[in-house]
Design a protein around this motif. Structure first.
Motif, short mmCIF file in Angstrom:
data_model
loop_
_atom_site.label_atom_id
_atom_site.label_comp_id
_atom_site.label_asym_id
_atom_site.label_seq_id
_atom_site.Cartn_x
_atom_site.Cartn_y
_atom_site.Cartn_z
N ALA A 100 0.82 -1.22 0.00
CA ALA A 100 0.00 0.00 0.00
C ALA A 100 0.85 1.27 0.00
O ALA A 100 0.50 2.25 -0.67
CB ALA A 100 -0.94 0.00 1.20
N VAL A 101 1.95 1.25 0.72
CA VAL A 101 2.75 2.48 0.88
C VAL A 101 3.26 3.02 -0.47
O VAL A 101 3.00 4.19 -0.79
CB VAL A 101 3.90 2.27 1.89
CG1 VAL A 101 4.88 3.43 1.87
CG2 VAL A 101 3.33 2.09 3.29
N PRO A 102 3.97 2.23 -1.29
CA PRO A 102 4.43 2.81 -2.56
C PRO A 102 3.27 3.16 -3.50
O PRO A 102 3.37 4.12 -4.28
CB PRO A 102 5.34 1.74 -3.16
CG PRO A 102 4.99 0.48 -2.46
CD PRO A 102 4.47 0.87 -1.11
N GLY A 153 0.50 7.62 -6.02
CA GLY A 153 -0.74 8.39 -6.14
C GLY A 153 -0.57 9.84 -5.73
O GLY A 153 -1.03 10.75 -6.43
N LEU A 154 0.11 10.05 -4.64
CA LEU A 154 0.34 11.41 -4.16
C LEU A 154 1.18 12.19 -5.16
O LEU A 154 0.85 13.33 -5.52
CB LEU A 154 1.03 11.37 -2.79
CG LEU A 154 1.22 12.69 -2.08
CD1 LEU A 154 -0.12 13.36 -1.81
CD2 LEU A 154 1.97 12.48 -0.78
N GLN A 155 2.25 11.59 -5.66
CA GLN A 155 3.07 12.28 -6.66
C GLN A 155 2.27 12.52 -7.94
O GLN A 155 2.39 13.58 -8.55
CB GLN A 155 4.35 11.50 -6.99
CG GLN A 155 5.23 12.29 -7.96
CD GLN A 155 6.49 11.57 -8.38
OE1 GLN A 155 6.68 10.39 -8.09
NE2 GLN A 155 7.36 12.26 -9.08
N GLY A 156 1.45 11.55 -8.33
CA GLY A 156 0.65 11.71 -9.54
C GLY A 156 -0.31 12.88 -9.44
O GLY A 156 -0.55 13.58 -10.43
N LEU A 157 -0.87 13.10 -8.27
CA LEU A 157 -1.78 14.23 -8.09
C LEU A 157 -1.03 15.56 -8.07
O LEU A 157 -1.46 16.54 -8.68
CB LEU A 157 -2.57 14.08 -6.79
CG LEU A 157 -3.74 13.12 -6.80
CD1 LEU A 157 -4.38 13.05 -5.42
CD2 LEU A 157 -4.78 13.48 -7.84
N ILE A 158 0.09 15.59 -7.37
CA ILE A 158 0.81 16.84 -7.17
C ILE A 158 1.70 17.20 -8.35
O ILE A 158 1.78 18.36 -8.75
CB ILE A 158 1.67 16.75 -5.88
CG1 ILE A 158 0.74 16.64 -4.66
CG2 ILE A 158 2.60 17.93 -5.74
CD1 ILE A 158 1.46 16.28 -3.38
N ASP A 159 2.39 16.19 -8.92
CA ASP A 159 3.38 16.46 -9.95
C ASP A 159 3.29 15.43 -11.07
O ASP A 159 4.14 14.54 -11.19
CB ASP A 159 4.79 16.42 -9.32
CG ASP A 159 5.90 16.74 -10.29
OD1 ASP A 159 5.63 17.31 -11.36
OD2 ASP A 159 7.06 16.41 -9.97
N PRO A 160 2.26 15.53 -11.91
CA PRO A 160 2.10 14.52 -12.96
C PRO A 160 3.30 14.47 -13.92
O PRO A 160 3.67 13.40 -14.39
CB PRO A 160 0.82 14.94 -13.68
CG PRO A 160 0.59 16.36 -13.32
CD PRO A 160 1.22 16.55 -11.97
N GLY A 209 -4.34 2.09 -3.33
CA GLY A 209 -3.47 2.02 -2.15
C GLY A 209 -4.26 2.14 -0.85
O GLY A 209 -3.99 1.42 0.11
N GLY A 210 -5.23 3.03 -0.84
CA GLY A 210 -6.08 3.18 0.35
C GLY A 210 -6.88 1.93 0.64
O GLY A 210 -6.98 1.49 1.79
N PHE A 211 -7.43 1.32 -0.40
CA PHE A 211 -8.20 0.08 -0.19
C PHE A 211 -7.30 -1.05 0.26
O PHE A 211 -7.68 -1.85 1.12
CB PHE A 211 -8.97 -0.33 -1.44
CG PHE A 211 -9.81 -1.55 -1.19
CD1 PHE A 211 -11.01 -1.46 -0.52
CD2 PHE A 211 -9.36 -2.81 -1.59
CE1 PHE A 211 -11.77 -2.59 -0.25
CE2 PHE A 211 -10.11 -3.94 -1.33
CZ PHE A 211 -11.32 -3.83 -0.65
N ALA A 215 -5.85 -4.59 4.65
CA ALA A 215 -4.90 -5.26 5.54
C ALA A 215 -5.52 -5.53 6.90
O ALA A 215 -5.20 -6.52 7.55
CB ALA A 215 -3.64 -4.39 5.69
N PHE A 216 -6.44 -4.67 7.31
CA PHE A 216 -7.07 -4.80 8.62
C PHE A 216 -8.49 -5.35 8.57
O PHE A 216 -8.92 -6.05 9.50
CB PHE A 216 -7.10 -3.42 9.31
CG PHE A 216 -5.73 -2.87 9.55
CD1 PHE A 216 -4.99 -3.27 10.65
CD2 PHE A 216 -5.17 -1.97 8.66
CE1 PHE A 216 -3.72 -2.78 10.88
CE2 PHE A 216 -3.89 -1.47 8.87
CZ PHE A 216 -3.16 -1.87 9.97
#
Length: 126
Positions: free
Chosen positions: A15-17, A22-29, A61-63, A68-69
């Motif tokens: 999930a982490v990578p 995802g975060l980089q894709g939103l901020i810096d495509p 990644g969030g799902f 996991a839990f």
């Protein structure tokens, strides 16, 4: 370590990578596309990259992290579809297009490894 605990660690590790991409894709495509030497020359390209690499990766990644839990089997299944789909695309490209750059070549092995591990966990939890 119990099987469920091992699956939890594996899912969180996956999930982490996925969330970071995802975060980089939103901020810096453009930063995402720099890894594959693609220039996003218009807003449509940026929008598509933000959608696929940003929004979709954050949701997957969030799902996977949630799963996991709370839903390990479902998270394993989505991760299997996700990684096997990448491997299918990469192998098709190897056959049709030839060798990619070092960045993508590394990811072929990472995604294939994840595909094998997640398939093992899925078969073990049937």
């Amino acid at each position: 370590m119990k099987s469920a605990s091992l699956v939890k660690v594996f899912l969180l590790f996956a999930a982490v990578p996925t969330l970071l991409v995802g975060l980089q894709g939103l901020i810096d495509p453009q930063g995402i596309m720099d890894n594959v030497d693609v220039i996003l020359g218009n807003n449509s390209g940026k929008s598509s990259t933000r959608a696929i690499y940003g929004g979709m990766h954050i949701m997957f990644g969030g799902f996977i992290a949630y799963g996991a839990f709370k839903a390990q089997r479902e998270a394993l299944l989505i991760l299997a579809l996700y990684t096997i789909g990448f491997v299918l695309g990469r192998v098709t490209s190897l056959i049709l297009d030839g060798m990619p750059n070092a960045f993508i070549s590394t990811w072929i092995f990472v995604e294939a490894g994840f595909s094998i591990i997640v398939t093992y966990f899925l078969l073990k939890t049937v």
